[in-house]
Scaffold this motif. Structure first.
Motif, PDB file in Angstrom:
ATOM      1  N   LYS A 179       4.595  -2.623  -5.293  1.00 18.52           N
ATOM      2  CA  LYS A 179       3.576  -2.987  -4.315  1.00 18.52           C
ATOM      3  C   LYS A 179       3.964  -4.059  -3.458  1.00 18.52           C
ATOM      4  CE  LYS A 179       0.033   0.204  -4.309  1.00 18.52           C
ATOM      5  NZ  LYS A 179       0.599   1.075  -4.938  1.00 18.52           N
ATOM      6  N   GLY A 180       3.560  -4.069  -2.546  1.00 19.33           N
ATOM      7  CA  GLY A 180       4.023  -5.651  -1.534  1.00 19.33           C
ATOM      8  C   GLY A 180       5.025  -5.512  -0.742  1.00 19.33           C
ATOM      9  N   THR A 193       9.516   3.452  -8.142  1.00 21.12           N
ATOM     10  CA  THR A 193       9.022   4.686  -7.634  1.00 21.12           C
ATOM     11  C   THR A 193       7.924   4.542  -6.491  1.00 21.12           C
ATOM     12  OG1 THR A 193       7.166   4.727  -9.151  1.00 21.12           O
ATOM     13  CG2 THR A 193       9.050   5.862  -9.918  1.00 21.12           C
ATOM     14  N   PRO A 194       8.376   3.979  -5.233  1.00 15.99           N
ATOM     15  CA  PRO A 194       7.644   3.702  -4.039  1.00 15.99           C
ATOM     16  C   PRO A 194       7.385   4.610  -3.376  1.00 15.99           C
ATOM     17  CG  PRO A 194       9.856   3.247  -3.584  1.00 15.99           C
ATOM     18  CD  PRO A 194      10.124   3.585  -4.973  1.00 15.99           C
ATOM     19  N   LYS A 200       8.674   1.833   3.533  1.00 15.25           N
ATOM     20  CA  LYS A 200       8.884   1.221   4.962  1.00 15.25           C
ATOM     21  C   LYS A 200       8.356  -0.127   5.122  1.00 15.25           C
ATOM     22  CE  LYS A 200       8.042   5.693   7.533  1.00 15.25           C
ATOM     23  NZ  LYS A 200       7.220   6.559   8.275  1.00 15.25           N
ATOM     24  N   GLN A 201       7.553  -0.842   4.381  1.00 11.10           N
ATOM     25  CA  GLN A 201       7.358  -2.223   4.288  1.00 11.10           C
ATOM     26  C   GLN A 201       8.550  -2.896   4.053  1.00 11.10           C
ATOM     27  OE1 GLN A 201       3.604  -3.794   2.719  1.00 11.10           O
ATOM     28  NE2 GLN A 201       3.117  -1.782   2.202  1.00 11.10           N
ATOM     29  N   ILE A 202       9.487  -2.450   3.264  1.00 10.33           N
ATOM     30  CA  ILE A 202      10.791  -2.848   2.713  1.00 10.33           C
ATOM     31  C   ILE A 202      11.954  -2.945   3.749  1.00 10.33           C
ATOM     32  CG2 ILE A 202      12.252  -3.577   1.001  1.00 10.33           C
ATOM     33  CD1 ILE A 202       9.288  -4.294   0.451  1.00 10.33           C
TER      34      ILE A 202
END
Length: 309
Positions: A179-180, A193-194, A200-202
């Motif tokens: 997360k995050g 396992t995103p 997309k945040q990364i």
């Protein structure tokens, strides 16, 4: 498919992360409130289930594994309920009690088989409890084959980098549900396992499959991961490893509830890999498990019988 899990009872999974209690209130909806334009739910049934990291452990046990759970709960009635559910499920509890917080609760109100409202109660654990938790994690490592770190960004995994380093030093497989906005703290894990929104945040948006592959592989190498498993809802799953990209299309079935589907996927990956499957083999089973569990209401599990018959 005629795959089966052999000797799974001898394999042990240590799950650490944000532990929650999922509460469900089921009822009838027959009218709108005169006080505000909202439905009135006449509650007829209540249920409690393990949520968050505890749901990962519950899924591992449903697949025939032995599971231990680390996390933080409050010194309260909800914490007592979590402990009782762990005992019923046969999960070894290594939970820490923090008297300064309340146990995380997600309360869902269901009317006519539809979720009408979710209310979250949550507080972050205190530093002293988290420090003791890291020491306990290090002490427990030798007794487990695989480590799963289930991060819901509620504060229980602020020492996640140290936990991954310790697990690597002990030659354990380490699977992380992240997360995050910063995945650097997960560097060195075996598998991440995103889902699509988390990735997309990364790495930002991608223009197509080739662009996605380039960005995902770059991130995987940067974080020194053996594998990056992207869960893509109706698009299935894509596993990125050094040697290949493996895409598995979604299993065609009606989606009833996606709650906890990620927990089922990572628990299944851990169970299969603990029993000697490659990531490419394991993702086929995990994809099927995810397809089954979204057809069930609320946080749920998948059994070996459902997967392999």
């Amino acid at each position: 498919m005629s795959l089966s899990v052999n000797n799974s009872e001898s394999k042990r999974i240590l799950v650490a992360g944000d532990v929650m209690l999922d509460r469900y209130w089921f009822g009838e909806v027959n009218r709108i409130s005169p006080e505000a334009p909202v439905p009135i739910v006449r509650v007829q049934k209540r249920e409690e289930r393990l949520g968050g990291a505890a749901n990962v452990a519950r899924n591992a046990v449903a697949l025939g594994m032995q599971a231990g759970l680390m996390g933080v709960i409050g010194q309260d009635e909800a914490g007592n309920s979590v402990e009782a559910l762990l005992r019923e499920s046969g999960i070894y509890s290594y939970l820490s009690r923090d008297p300064q917080i309340s146990t995380i609760i997600k309360l869902r109100v269901i009317g006519r088989q539809q979720q009408l409202l979710r209310i979250d109660f949550e507080e972050r654990p205190t530093e002293n409890v988290l420090r003791d938790k890291l020491n306990r994690f290090n002490a427990l490592l030798s007794g487990y084959d695989v480590v799963v770190l289930s991060d819901y960004a509620k504060g229980s995994l602020n020492n996640v980098s140290d936990m991954i380093a310790a697990a690597n030093a002990a030659n354990k497989l380490v699977l992380v549900d992240p997360k995050g906005h910063d995945f650097v703290r997960y560097a060195g894990a075996t598998l991440l396992t995103p889902n699509k929104s988390e990735l997309k945040q990364i790495i930002g948006d991608w223009s197509g499959e080739s662009d996605l592959t380039e960005k995902a592989q770059s991130l995987r190498r940067e974080l020194r991961l053996q594998g990056l498993l992207l869960t893509r809802s109706e698009e299935g799953m894509t596993l990125y490893t050094e040697d290949q990209v493996t895409h598995v299309p979604a299993v065609a079935r009606e989606v009833f509830d996606v709650s906890g589907a990620g927990d089922t996927v990572i628990a299944t990956m851990a169970a299969m890999m603990a029993n000697g499957m490659s990531m490419q083999e394991a993702v086929l089973i995990a994809n099927r498990a995810g397809g089954i569990v979204v057809g069930k209401l609320g946080t749920a599990t998948v059994t070996k019988e459902e997967l392999f018959t």
